[in-house]
Design a protein around this motif. Sequence first.
Motif, PDB file in Angstrom:
ATOM      1  N   GLN A 119      -2.225  -3.547   9.704  1.00 18.24           N
ATOM      2  CA  GLN A 119      -2.067  -2.777   8.243  1.00 18.24           C
ATOM      3  C   GLN A 119      -1.011  -3.744   7.787  1.00 18.24           C
ATOM      4  O   GLN A 119      -1.200  -3.109   6.623  1.00 18.24           O
ATOM      5  N   ALA A 120      -1.152  -4.571   7.961  1.00 19.09           N
ATOM      6  CA  ALA A 120      -0.979  -5.522   7.246  1.00 19.09           C
ATOM      7  C   ALA A 120      -2.123  -5.808   6.191  1.00 19.09           C
ATOM      8  O   ALA A 120      -1.964  -6.521   4.835  1.00 19.09           O
ATOM      9  N   GLU A 121      -3.166  -5.700   7.170  1.00 21.91           N
ATOM     10  CA  GLU A 121      -4.373  -6.905   6.346  1.00 21.91           C
ATOM     11  C   GLU A 121      -4.711  -5.396   5.426  1.00 21.91           C
ATOM     12  O   GLU A 121      -5.497  -5.380   4.185  1.00 21.91           O
ATOM     13  N   VAL A 155      -5.294  -2.769  -0.578  1.00 12.38           N
ATOM     14  CA  VAL A 155      -5.077  -2.360  -1.024  1.00 12.38           C
ATOM     15  C   VAL A 155      -4.302  -2.672  -2.125  1.00 12.38           C
ATOM     16  O   VAL A 155      -4.329  -2.493  -3.407  1.00 12.38           O
ATOM     17  N   GLU A 156      -3.749  -3.567  -2.408  1.00 11.21           N
ATOM     18  CA  GLU A 156      -2.811  -4.429  -3.428  1.00 11.21           C
ATOM     19  C   GLU A 156      -3.731  -5.229  -4.105  1.00 11.21           C
ATOM     20  O   GLU A 156      -3.765  -5.475  -5.609  1.00 11.21           O
ATOM     21  N   GLY A 200      -6.878  -5.608  -9.173  1.00  4.90           N
ATOM     22  CA  GLY A 200      -8.494  -6.045  -9.687  1.00  4.90           C
ATOM     23  C   GLY A 200      -8.235  -4.812 -10.896  1.00  4.90           C
ATOM     24  O   GLY A 200      -9.828  -4.610 -11.183  1.00  4.90           O
ATOM     25  N   THR A 201      -8.431  -3.092 -11.284  1.00  2.00           N
ATOM     26  CA  THR A 201      -8.360  -2.464 -11.295  1.00  2.00           C
ATOM     27  C   THR A 201      -8.041  -2.401 -12.984  1.00  2.00           C
ATOM     28  O   THR A 201      -6.549  -2.736 -13.037  1.00  2.00           O
ATOM     29  N   LYS A 202      -8.910  -2.164 -13.985  1.00  2.29           N
ATOM     30  CA  LYS A 202      -8.558  -2.061 -14.899  1.00  2.29           C
ATOM     31  C   LYS A 202      -8.595  -0.555 -15.985  1.00  2.29           C
ATOM     32  O   LYS A 202      -9.117  -0.055 -15.173  1.00  2.29           O
TER      33      LYS A 202
END
Length: 144
Positions: free
Chosen positions: A71-73, A78-79, A84-86
């Motif tokens: 879950q942490a991974e 996802v974060e 990194g999304t523009k």
Amino acid sequence: MADEELHENTATADDAEQVDEAVTDVADTSDVDESDDDVYGFPMEKVEAVLNATVDKSEVTPQMRRMMQRQAENTRRVEDSIKGTKANPAWFVPLFCALMIIGLVWAVTYYLTGNYPIPGIGAWNLAIAFAIIMVGFLMTMWWR
């Protein structure tokens, strides 16, 4: 590696036995008020605590520890992908939609009237309509 697989297989067999025992216990009891949380061998409070990472680490089973690590991974991955999304500016989508609609209206107007939107250039009206539509379509390829 083989020892880990053996341990996981043993743990899976132990878990299966716990589930079988829990199902048998539930089947034997006719008490409707009893909770179904323990059917799979883990109370829902513990599972929710693991998912929320609010459980005492000493009380956690190895399976629950692995679940917490996964879950942490997943959360970290996802974060990282969100960071990194523009994003496009707010005017981008309305502009390419408007261009495609304007081009379509331009072509339909020419087909219906045979002379307009720009009188005197004839079939070049279709080329203009197609060019406007293509600019809108090409903008969709840069949409994020």
